[in-house]
Design a protein around this motif. Structure first.
Motif, PDB file in Angstrom:
ATOM      1  N   GLY A   1     -19.982   0.569   2.934  1.00  0.00           N
ATOM      2  CA  GLY A   1     -20.845   1.330   3.831  1.00  0.00           C
ATOM      3  C   GLY A   1     -22.252   0.763   3.806  1.00  0.00           C
ATOM      4  N   PRO A   2     -23.162   1.380   4.554  1.00  0.00           N
ATOM      5  CA  PRO A   2     -24.547   0.913   4.552  1.00  0.00           C
ATOM      6  C   PRO A   2     -25.152   0.949   3.145  1.00  0.00           C
ATOM      7  CG  PRO A   2     -24.213   2.614   6.222  1.00  0.00           C
ATOM      8  CD  PRO A   2     -22.944   2.521   5.448  1.00  0.00           C
ATOM      9  N   ASP A   3     -24.715   1.923   2.324  1.00  0.00           N
ATOM     10  CA  ASP A   3     -25.220   1.995   0.940  1.00  0.00           C
ATOM     11  C   ASP A   3     -24.781   0.764   0.150  1.00  0.00           C
ATOM     12  OD1 ASP A   3     -22.620   2.949   1.279  1.00  0.00           O
ATOM     13  OD2 ASP A   3     -22.683   4.221  -0.494  1.00  0.00           O
ATOM     14  N   THR A   4     -23.529   0.345   0.366  1.00  0.00           N
ATOM     15  CA  THR A   4     -23.018  -0.860  -0.310  1.00  0.00           C
ATOM     16  C   THR A   4     -23.866  -2.075   0.082  1.00  0.00           C
ATOM     17  OG1 THR A   4     -20.799   0.058   0.077  1.00  0.00           O
ATOM     18  CG2 THR A   4     -20.928  -2.223  -0.695  1.00  0.00           C
TER      19      THR A   4
ATOM     20  N   ASN B   1     -23.395 -14.243   3.063  1.00  0.00           N
ATOM     21  CA  ASN B   1     -22.658 -15.484   2.752  1.00  0.00           C
ATOM     22  C   ASN B   1     -21.287 -15.547   3.419  1.00  0.00           C
ATOM     23  OD1 ASN B   1     -24.723 -15.328   0.586  1.00  0.00           O
ATOM     24  ND2 ASN B   1     -23.759 -17.234  -0.065  1.00  0.00           N
ATOM     25  N   ASP B   2     -21.104 -14.786   4.505  1.00  0.00           N
ATOM     26  CA  ASP B   2     -19.825 -14.772   5.229  1.00  0.00           C
ATOM     27  C   ASP B   2     -18.641 -14.386   4.341  1.00  0.00           C
ATOM     28  OD1 ASP B   2     -21.051 -15.403   7.567  1.00  0.00           O
ATOM     29  OD2 ASP B   2     -20.423 -17.508   7.587  1.00  0.00           O
ATOM     30  N   ILE B   3     -18.887 -13.539   3.343  1.00  0.00           N
ATOM     31  CA  ILE B   3     -17.762 -13.146   2.481  1.00  0.00           C
ATOM     32  C   ILE B   3     -16.762 -12.317   3.277  1.00  0.00           C
ATOM     33  CG2 ILE B   3     -18.981 -13.272   0.277  1.00  0.00           C
ATOM     34  CD1 ILE B   3     -19.290 -10.201   0.397  1.00  0.00           C
ATOM     35  N   LEU B   4     -15.502 -12.409   2.840  1.00  0.00           N
ATOM     36  CA  LEU B   4     -14.432 -11.637   3.476  1.00  0.00           C
ATOM     37  C   LEU B   4     -14.118 -10.450   2.580  1.00  0.00           C
ATOM     38  CD1 LEU B   4     -11.996 -14.571   4.286  1.00  0.00           C
ATOM     39  CD2 LEU B   4     -13.152 -13.128   5.968  1.00  0.00           C
ATOM     40  N   VAL B   5     -14.282  -9.256   3.112  1.00  0.00           N
ATOM     41  CA  VAL B   5     -13.952  -8.060   2.315  1.00  0.00           C
ATOM     42  C   VAL B   5     -13.257  -7.052   3.217  1.00  0.00           C
ATOM     43  CG1 VAL B   5     -14.888  -6.125   0.983  1.00  0.00           C
ATOM     44  CG2 VAL B   5     -15.873  -8.398   0.686  1.00  0.00           C
ATOM     45  N   ASN B   6     -12.082  -6.617   2.783  1.00  0.00           N
ATOM     46  CA  ASN B   6     -11.351  -5.606   3.549  1.00  0.00           C
ATOM     47  C   ASN B   6     -11.323  -4.285   2.811  1.00  0.00           C
ATOM     48  OD1 ASN B   6     -10.599  -7.074   5.898  1.00  0.00           O
ATOM     49  ND2 ASN B   6      -9.200  -8.248   4.605  1.00  0.00           N
ATOM     50  N   ASN B   7     -11.371  -3.199   3.579  1.00  0.00           N
ATOM     51  CA  ASN B   7     -11.235  -1.851   3.017  1.00  0.00           C
ATOM     52  C   ASN B   7      -9.754  -1.523   2.855  1.00  0.00           C
ATOM     53  OD1 ASN B   7     -14.050  -0.957   3.008  1.00  0.00           O
ATOM     54  ND2 ASN B   7     -13.904  -1.137   5.233  1.00  0.00           N
ATOM     55  N   TRP B   8      -9.484  -0.600   1.950  1.00  0.00           N
ATOM     56  CA  TRP B   8      -8.112  -0.096   1.766  1.00  0.00           C
ATOM     57  C   TRP B   8      -8.161   1.420   1.775  1.00  0.00           C
ATOM     58  CZ3 TRP B   8      -4.545  -2.313  -2.572  1.00  0.00           C
ATOM     59  CH2 TRP B   8      -4.288  -3.666  -2.332  1.00  0.00           C
ATOM     60  N   PRO B   9      -7.077   2.057   2.254  1.00  0.00           N
ATOM     61  CA  PRO B   9      -7.009   3.511   2.097  1.00  0.00           C
ATOM     62  C   PRO B   9      -7.062   3.840   0.599  1.00  0.00           C
ATOM     63  CG  PRO B   9      -5.167   2.691   3.412  1.00  0.00           C
ATOM     64  CD  PRO B   9      -5.886   1.482   2.896  1.00  0.00           C
ATOM     65  N   GLY B  10      -7.790   4.877   0.262  1.00  0.00           N
ATOM     66  CA  GLY B  10      -7.852   5.276  -1.152  1.00  0.00           C
ATOM     67  C   GLY B  10      -8.936   4.557  -1.925  1.00  0.00           C
TER      68      GLY B  10
ATOM     69  N   ASN C   1      -9.489  -9.062  -2.518  1.00  0.00           N
ATOM     70  CA  ASN C   1     -10.654  -9.553  -1.770  1.00  0.00           C
ATOM     71  C   ASN C   1     -11.254 -10.792  -2.445  1.00  0.00           C
ATOM     72  OD1 ASN C   1     -10.707  -7.787   0.433  1.00  0.00           O
ATOM     73  ND2 ASN C   1     -11.766  -6.190  -0.720  1.00  0.00           N
ATOM     74  N   ALA C   2     -11.264 -10.803  -3.788  1.00  0.00           N
ATOM     75  CA  ALA C   2     -11.794 -11.985  -4.500  1.00  0.00           C
ATOM     76  C   ALA C   2     -10.936 -13.210  -4.186  1.00  0.00           C
ATOM     77  CB  ALA C   2     -11.829 -11.713  -6.006  1.00  0.00           C
ATOM     78  N   ARG C   3      -9.612 -13.013  -4.190  1.00  0.00           N
ATOM     79  CA  ARG C   3      -8.718 -14.149  -3.885  1.00  0.00           C
ATOM     80  C   ARG C   3      -8.938 -14.634  -2.456  1.00  0.00           C
ATOM     81  NH1 ARG C   3      -5.060 -11.230  -6.960  1.00  0.00           N
ATOM     82  NH2 ARG C   3      -3.998 -10.355  -5.148  1.00  0.00           N
ATOM     83  N   ALA C   4      -9.185 -13.711  -1.533  1.00  0.00           N
ATOM     84  CA  ALA C   4      -9.397 -14.091  -0.126  1.00  0.00           C
ATOM     85  C   ALA C   4     -10.636 -14.977   0.016  1.00  0.00           C
ATOM     86  CB  ALA C   4      -9.552 -12.843   0.736  1.00  0.00           C
ATOM     87  N   ASN C   5     -11.541 -14.879  -0.964  1.00  0.00           N
ATOM     88  CA  ASN C   5     -12.757 -15.709  -0.939  1.00  0.00           C
ATOM     89  C   ASN C   5     -12.641 -16.892  -1.900  1.00  0.00           C
ATOM     90  OD1 ASN C   5     -14.957 -14.196   0.757  1.00  0.00           O
ATOM     91  ND2 ASN C   5     -13.844 -12.616  -0.368  1.00  0.00           N
ATOM     92  N   ASN C   6     -11.392 -17.128  -2.373  1.00  0.00           N
ATOM     93  CA  ASN C   6     -11.134 -18.234  -3.322  1.00  0.00           C
ATOM     94  C   ASN C   6     -12.040 -18.155  -4.541  1.00  0.00           C
ATOM     95  OD1 ASN C   6      -9.146 -19.490  -1.714  1.00  0.00           O
ATOM     96  ND2 ASN C   6     -10.784 -20.256  -0.389  1.00  0.00           N
ATOM     97  N   MET C   7     -12.225 -16.946  -5.033  1.00  0.00           N
ATOM     98  CA  MET C   7     -13.111 -16.775  -6.186  1.00  0.00           C
ATOM     99  C   MET C   7     -12.325 -16.441  -7.430  1.00  0.00           C
ATOM    100  SD  MET C   7     -16.176 -14.529  -4.640  1.00  0.00           S
ATOM    101  CE  MET C   7     -17.340 -15.259  -3.514  1.00  0.00           C
TER     102      MET C   7
ATOM    103  N   GLY D   1     -15.295  -0.622  -6.494  1.00  0.00           N
ATOM    104  CA  GLY D   1     -14.690  -0.297  -5.192  1.00  0.00           C
ATOM    105  C   GLY D   1     -13.957  -1.496  -4.595  1.00  0.00           C
ATOM    106  N   THR D   2     -14.319  -1.870  -3.370  1.00  0.00           N
ATOM    107  CA  THR D   2     -13.679  -3.027  -2.708  1.00  0.00           C
ATOM    108  C   THR D   2     -14.067  -4.356  -3.356  1.00  0.00           C
ATOM    109  OG1 THR D   2     -15.569  -3.276  -1.227  1.00  0.00           O
ATOM    110  CG2 THR D   2     -13.732  -1.914  -0.434  1.00  0.00           C
TER     111      THR D   2
END
Ligand SMILES: C[S@@+](CC[C@H](N)C(=O)[O-])C[C@H]1O[C@@H](n2cnc3c(N)ncnc32)[C@H](O)[C@@H]1O
Length: 200
Positions: free
Chosen positions: A21-24, A7-16, A76-82, A45-46
């Motif tokens: 990953g492929p499992d996600t 669904n073209d979601i935007l999700v960014n990783n953070w250190p920590g 990440n939820a805010r970045a998707n306006n959720m 997680g993210t």
């Protein structure tokens, strides 16, 4: 990063924070195939899985013990306006309600907060390197199995009638699912996506 095919979601990783990953992606894909309306994402997680399911119209709650993960997922939820809240809970400790689907992609290592240093190191590790996983599992496998046991014991109290649990499990961990009807949905490098239903 934008995830085409999700669904073209935007999700960014953070250190920590445990990286997407492929499992996600496998868990999210199979979760998206389930029937139902309400989902609890344990160890979010993210926030990828809950954000993807929200984009598919589910009502979602995401919980984690890692405060960096909660900040990351909420951003990440805010970045998707959720309107989607990620909050602290040690498994089900701060959860109430019944869910059609409970998703848990369990940690390889730490099971309780605070464990920021280990989580930080893990967030930089190649997630699918079998040698790394085997070494880490040697040290933390017992702790992980205890977490899985605790999860499987508590989960029925939060499942709606006919509800489903979806987890990723290593093959030897299947023996923990004794009182559940299990279906293996996919297996890659010994890591399975499994759906579980209560036998009773
Ligand atoms: C392998 S990561 C999965 C993250 C995300 N669901 C995904 O698939 O990318 C496991 C997550 O479980 C969280 N976690 C570990 N122990 C937990 C516990 N007792 N209760 C809730 N979350 C926990 C970790 O902080 C981590 O974010």
């Amino acid at each position: 990063m934008k995830y085409k095919g999700f669904n073209d979601i935007l999700v960014n990783n953070w250190p920590g924070v445990s990286r997407v990953g492929p499992d996600t992606l496998r868990m999210a894909h199979h979760a998206g195939q389930q029937a139902g309306r309400t989902v609890l994402d344990i160890g979010s997680g993210t926030g990828f899985i809950a954000i993807y399911l929200r984009a598919q119209g589910w009502r979602c709650m995401g919980v984690d013990v890692n405060s960096a993960a909660l900040q990351c997922a909420n951003r990440n939820a805010r970045a998707n306006n959720m309107k989607l809240e990620f909050k602290y809970s040690d498994l089900f400790s701060d959860v109430s309600g019944l869910f059609d689907l409970i998703v848990f992609n369990p940690p390889l290592g730490h099971t309780s907060a605070p464990a920021a240093p280990l989580e930080f190191i893990k967030s930089l590790m190649p997630r699918n390197n079998r040698v790394v996983i085997a070494i880490v599992y040697f040290f933390v496998g017992k702790q992980r199995r205890e977490l899985l046991r605790r999860f499987l014991e508590q989960a029925p109290r939060y499942l709606a009638k006919g509800g489903v649990v979806m987890m990723s499990l290593y093959r030897p961990e299947m023996s923990l699912t004794g009182s559940w009807k299990t279906e293996v949905l996919e297996e890659v490098n010994g890591l399975r996506v499994v759906s579980l239903k209560r036998l009773d």
